[in-house]
Write a protein that holds these residues in place. Structure first.
Motif, PDB file in Angstrom:
ATOM      1  N   ILE A 171       7.309 -89.762 -79.032  1.00  0.00           N
ATOM      2  CA  ILE A 171       7.446 -89.516 -77.599  1.00  0.00           C
ATOM      3  C   ILE A 171       6.099 -89.040 -77.068  1.00  0.00           C
ATOM      4  O   ILE A 171       5.501 -88.110 -77.614  1.00  0.00           O
ATOM      5  CB  ILE A 171       8.521 -88.454 -77.304  1.00  0.00           C
ATOM      6  CG1 ILE A 171       9.900 -88.950 -77.761  1.00  0.00           C
ATOM      7  CG2 ILE A 171       8.557 -88.122 -75.802  1.00  0.00           C
ATOM      8  CD1 ILE A 171      11.001 -87.924 -77.604  1.00  0.00           C
TER       9      ILE A 171
ATOM     10  N   GLN B 187       8.336 -97.692 -82.022  1.00  0.00           N
ATOM     11  CA  GLN B 187       9.093 -97.475 -80.790  1.00  0.00           C
ATOM     12  C   GLN B 187       8.599 -96.202 -80.111  1.00  0.00           C
ATOM     13  O   GLN B 187       8.671 -95.120 -80.683  1.00  0.00           O
ATOM     14  CB  GLN B 187      10.593 -97.348 -81.102  1.00  0.00           C
ATOM     15  CG  GLN B 187      11.172 -98.526 -81.860  1.00  0.00           C
ATOM     16  CD  GLN B 187      11.251 -99.779 -81.022  1.00  0.00           C
ATOM     17  OE1 GLN B 187      11.588 -99.731 -79.833  1.00  0.00           O
ATOM     18  NE2 GLN B 187      10.958-100.918 -81.641  1.00  0.00           N
TER      19      GLN B 187
ATOM     20  N   LEU C 230      19.268 -91.558 -70.954  1.00  0.00           N
ATOM     21  CA  LEU C 230      18.734 -92.154 -72.178  1.00  0.00           C
ATOM     22  C   LEU C 230      19.823 -92.610 -73.147  1.00  0.00           C
ATOM     23  O   LEU C 230      19.524 -92.945 -74.295  1.00  0.00           O
ATOM     24  CB  LEU C 230      17.807 -91.150 -72.891  1.00  0.00           C
ATOM     25  CG  LEU C 230      16.625 -90.596 -72.094  1.00  0.00           C
ATOM     26  CD1 LEU C 230      15.774 -89.687 -72.976  1.00  0.00           C
ATOM     27  CD2 LEU C 230      15.773 -91.709 -71.500  1.00  0.00           C
TER      28      LEU C 230
ATOM     29  N   ALA D 253      14.372 -84.295 -74.868  1.00  0.00           N
ATOM     30  CA  ALA D 253      14.662 -85.603 -75.458  1.00  0.00           C
ATOM     31  C   ALA D 253      14.717 -85.518 -76.977  1.00  0.00           C
ATOM     32  O   ALA D 253      15.595 -86.121 -77.615  1.00  0.00           O
ATOM     33  CB  ALA D 253      13.610 -86.617 -75.019  1.00  0.00           C
TER      34      ALA D 253
ATOM     35  N   THR E 139       9.246 -97.794 -74.083  1.00  0.00           N
ATOM     36  CA  THR E 139      10.211 -97.502 -73.030  1.00  0.00           C
ATOM     37  C   THR E 139       9.569 -96.492 -72.091  1.00  0.00           C
ATOM     38  O   THR E 139       9.091 -95.447 -72.538  1.00  0.00           O
ATOM     39  CB  THR E 139      11.517 -96.924 -73.601  1.00  0.00           C
ATOM     40  OG1 THR E 139      12.107 -97.890 -74.481  1.00  0.00           O
ATOM     41  CG2 THR E 139      12.496 -96.594 -72.485  1.00  0.00           C
TER      42      THR E 139
ATOM     43  N   LEU F   3      19.355 -95.789 -75.308  1.00  0.00           N
ATOM     44  CA  LEU F   3      18.135 -95.964 -76.100  1.00  0.00           C
ATOM     45  C   LEU F   3      18.382 -95.652 -77.565  1.00  0.00           C
ATOM     46  O   LEU F   3      19.125 -94.722 -77.899  1.00  0.00           O
ATOM     47  CB  LEU F   3      17.019 -95.050 -75.579  1.00  0.00           C
ATOM     48  CG  LEU F   3      16.481 -95.294 -74.177  1.00  0.00           C
ATOM     49  CD1 LEU F   3      15.288 -94.373 -73.930  1.00  0.00           C
ATOM     50  CD2 LEU F   3      16.078 -96.744 -73.989  1.00  0.00           C
TER      51      LEU F   3
ATOM     52  N   LEU G  44       8.685 -93.733 -76.646  1.00  0.00           N
ATOM     53  CA  LEU G  44       9.232 -93.310 -75.352  1.00  0.00           C
ATOM     54  C   LEU G  44       8.103 -92.616 -74.603  1.00  0.00           C
ATOM     55  O   LEU G  44       7.597 -91.587 -75.046  1.00  0.00           O
ATOM     56  CB  LEU G  44      10.410 -92.359 -75.536  1.00  0.00           C
ATOM     57  CG  LEU G  44      10.972 -91.715 -74.258  1.00  0.00           C
ATOM     58  CD1 LEU G  44      11.463 -92.767 -73.274  1.00  0.00           C
ATOM     59  CD2 LEU G  44      12.076 -90.718 -74.592  1.00  0.00           C
ATOM     60  N   TYR G  45       7.689 -93.215 -73.491  1.00  0.00           N
ATOM     61  CA  TYR G  45       6.573 -92.680 -72.701  1.00  0.00           C
ATOM     62  C   TYR G  45       7.140 -92.014 -71.456  1.00  0.00           C
ATOM     63  O   TYR G  45       7.798 -92.657 -70.638  1.00  0.00           O
ATOM     64  CB  TYR G  45       5.605 -93.806 -72.317  1.00  0.00           C
ATOM     65  CG  TYR G  45       4.293 -93.331 -71.757  1.00  0.00           C
ATOM     66  CD1 TYR G  45       3.163 -93.243 -72.565  1.00  0.00           C
ATOM     67  CD2 TYR G  45       4.166 -92.958 -70.421  1.00  0.00           C
ATOM     68  CE1 TYR G  45       1.949 -92.811 -72.056  1.00  0.00           C
ATOM     69  CE2 TYR G  45       2.964 -92.524 -69.910  1.00  0.00           C
ATOM     70  CZ  TYR G  45       1.856 -92.449 -70.732  1.00  0.00           C
ATOM     71  OH  TYR G  45       0.651 -92.009 -70.226  1.00  0.00           O
ATOM     72  N   LEU G  46       6.877 -90.716 -71.307  1.00  0.00           N
ATOM     73  CA  LEU G  46       7.389 -89.927 -70.187  1.00  0.00           C
ATOM     74  C   LEU G  46       6.249 -89.673 -69.205  1.00  0.00           C
ATOM     75  O   LEU G  46       5.274 -88.990 -69.528  1.00  0.00           O
ATOM     76  CB  LEU G  46       7.961 -88.604 -70.693  1.00  0.00           C
ATOM     77  CG  LEU G  46       9.118 -88.737 -71.691  1.00  0.00           C
ATOM     78  CD1 LEU G  46       9.502 -87.362 -72.241  1.00  0.00           C
ATOM     79  CD2 LEU G  46      10.319 -89.410 -71.037  1.00  0.00           C
TER      80      LEU G  46
ATOM     81  N   ALA H   5       9.821 -93.899 -68.912  1.00  0.00           N
ATOM     82  CA  ALA H   5      10.704 -93.085 -68.080  1.00  0.00           C
ATOM     83  C   ALA H   5       9.852 -92.062 -67.352  1.00  0.00           C
ATOM     84  O   ALA H   5       8.826 -91.608 -67.866  1.00  0.00           O
ATOM     85  CB  ALA H   5      11.765 -92.380 -68.936  1.00  0.00           C
TER      86      ALA H   5
ATOM     87  N   PRO I 263      13.502 -93.022 -80.612  1.00  0.00           N
ATOM     88  CA  PRO I 263      12.105 -93.473 -80.686  1.00  0.00           C
ATOM     89  C   PRO I 263      11.405 -92.897 -81.910  1.00  0.00           C
ATOM     90  O   PRO I 263      11.847 -91.904 -82.496  1.00  0.00           O
ATOM     91  CB  PRO I 263      11.493 -92.924 -79.398  1.00  0.00           C
ATOM     92  CG  PRO I 263      12.301 -91.699 -79.096  1.00  0.00           C
ATOM     93  CD  PRO I 263      13.698 -91.999 -79.555  1.00  0.00           C
TER      94      PRO I 263
END
Length: 402
Positions: free
Chosen positions: A88, A3, A79, A102, A31, A82, A5-7, A33, A85
């Motif tokens: 990240i 999993q 978030l 985050a 995911t 969610l 989380l791509y910022l 964001a 993750p």
């Protein structure tokens, strides 16, 4: 399934879209964001609904800092649905701040990956502003487990001597994403124009260099129609007085708008003969160090790249004995290199590009899977740092097509 989380600093950036597609093809659940700078429906990803953190603007650094602060304050709400993750990824400096917030919200112990594919000129200033930004990068990135960058020159000229970052580096070049199968990577040799039709130079991607635009316009007029300039992509309007108006009044230049990457690459590159792989946007710094997307894209389709001496792109071409290298950044300099182009010379140049392994230009499904596996390994590795290593590979002099 890993999993992630791509910022992202810009949800409309085609490069962000490619990275998400690569991660998903490698077996990760992603995911997305980030901030919006402009609307770009071609950057949409099927099945991915991004979480908008706010809006930012090109070239407005203080406004972006304010937007980042606001995003950090609202992040818990954004978030809240969610699950935690496994990793990240923070693309660019401002997203490192969001990533740290985050991690705190998710309870800590989430590996951060810092993805930096450009070195902004402010980071290179030898004054209080530059020192403060580099210190901020080191502080925000002190817990980063991995640094992803796209050119060895970024490591050599910035991350090793100047940056305070200590994350282990991973080089991922700006290759063409091809995940449809092995047959996609078959080499392509470019065809030359029919008698009486012009040679075409393609300048595709992020169009942000006013010096390139002026040089190519002057050259095309100098050649009196024997060369045509084809522009495709997203103009950075803040860098031009009137991009569309200027192009409209050029007799041998046309702009074809934005395109999907990688889906539209075969069509647009097969319509030209040369690739403009030069960028003067941050001349002598980032522009001299980067290896642009269009370098790999053009060569993937047998189009002959044009670089300028003294850059990492020129070195890249020299090592492989391909492409063209300008001695000076001028219309006369370009005319001296390709003004008397022949079909025989062009055919030889394109064929030599085709002799390079497809892996030189293509990032395939196996590469995607290897990337995801490397990211997954971060969740099992102890939290230790590996300083950015010195570059020990020999440097080569620039060359070009004879």
């Amino acid at each position: 399934m890993l999993q992630i989380l791509y910022l992202a600093q810009d949800l409309a950036d085609p490069a962000v879209r490619r990275r998400i597609l690569a991660l998903a093809s490698g077996g990760a659940s992603v995911t997305l964001a980030g901030f919006r700078r402009s609307d770009n429906p071609l950057a949409a990803i099927e099945g991915v609904v991004p979480i908008a953190l706010g809006k930012t603007a090109d070239g407005r650094f203080l406004q972006r800092m304010g937007a980042v602060a606001g995003a950090c304050l609202s992040l818990k709400r954004k978030l809240r649905h969610l699950r935690k993750p496994d990793v990240i990824i923070a693309r660019n400096l401002e997203m490192l701040a969001v990533a740290r917030r985050a991690v705190a919200l998710f309870g800590g112990e989430v590996p951060i990956v810092y993805e930096c594919l450009d070195i902004h000129r402010l980071m290179l200033r030898d004054d209080m502003i530059g020192r403060a930004l580099r210190a901020a990068e080191g502080s925000l990135g002190r817990d980063a487990r991995l640094l992803i960058t796209s050119s060895p020159a970024f490591l050599e000229h910035y991350f090793r001597p100047l940056s305070h970052l200590e994350a282990a580096p991973m080089l991922i070049e700006n290759k063409v994403l091809e995940i449809g199968g092995a047959q996609d990577a078959a080499p392509v040799t470019a065809s030359y124009p029919a008698p009486g039709t012009p040679w075409k130079i393609g300048w595709f991607g992020a169009l942000r260099c006013s010096k390139s635009l002026a040089l190519l316009a002057e050259f095309s007029k100098k050649m009196e129609g024997r060369f045509e300039i084809v522009l495709r992509g997203r103009p950075a309007h803040a860098e031009f007085d009137d991009f569309e108006g200027f192009v409209h009044h050029q007799p041998f230049m046309r702009f074809g708008g934005a395109y999907r990457n990688p889906e539209d690459l075969p069509a647009i590159y097969c319509g030209v003969h040369f690739t403009w792989a030069i960028d003067f946007f941050e001349e002598g710094q980032n522009s001299a160090w980067l290896l642009p997307n269009r370098l790999y894209e053009g060569c993937r389709y047998g189009r002959v790249p044009i670089a300028i001496r003294g850059t990492e792109t020129a070195r890249f071409l020299s090592v492989r004995n391909i492409g063209l290298v300008l001695e000076e950044a001028s219309a006369d300099g370009l005319a001296a290199v390709i003004g008397e182009m022949t079909t025989e010379r062009f055919a030889d140049a394109s064929a030599r590009i085709g002799q390079c392994p497809a892996t030189t230009w293509v990032f395939d499904r196996a590469d995607c899977e290897a990337l995801v596996q490397r990211l997954a390994a971060l969740t099992r590795e102890p939290h230790t740092f590996a300083p950015v290593p010195a570059m020990t590979a020999p440097r080569h002099t620039e060359g070009g097509m004879p």
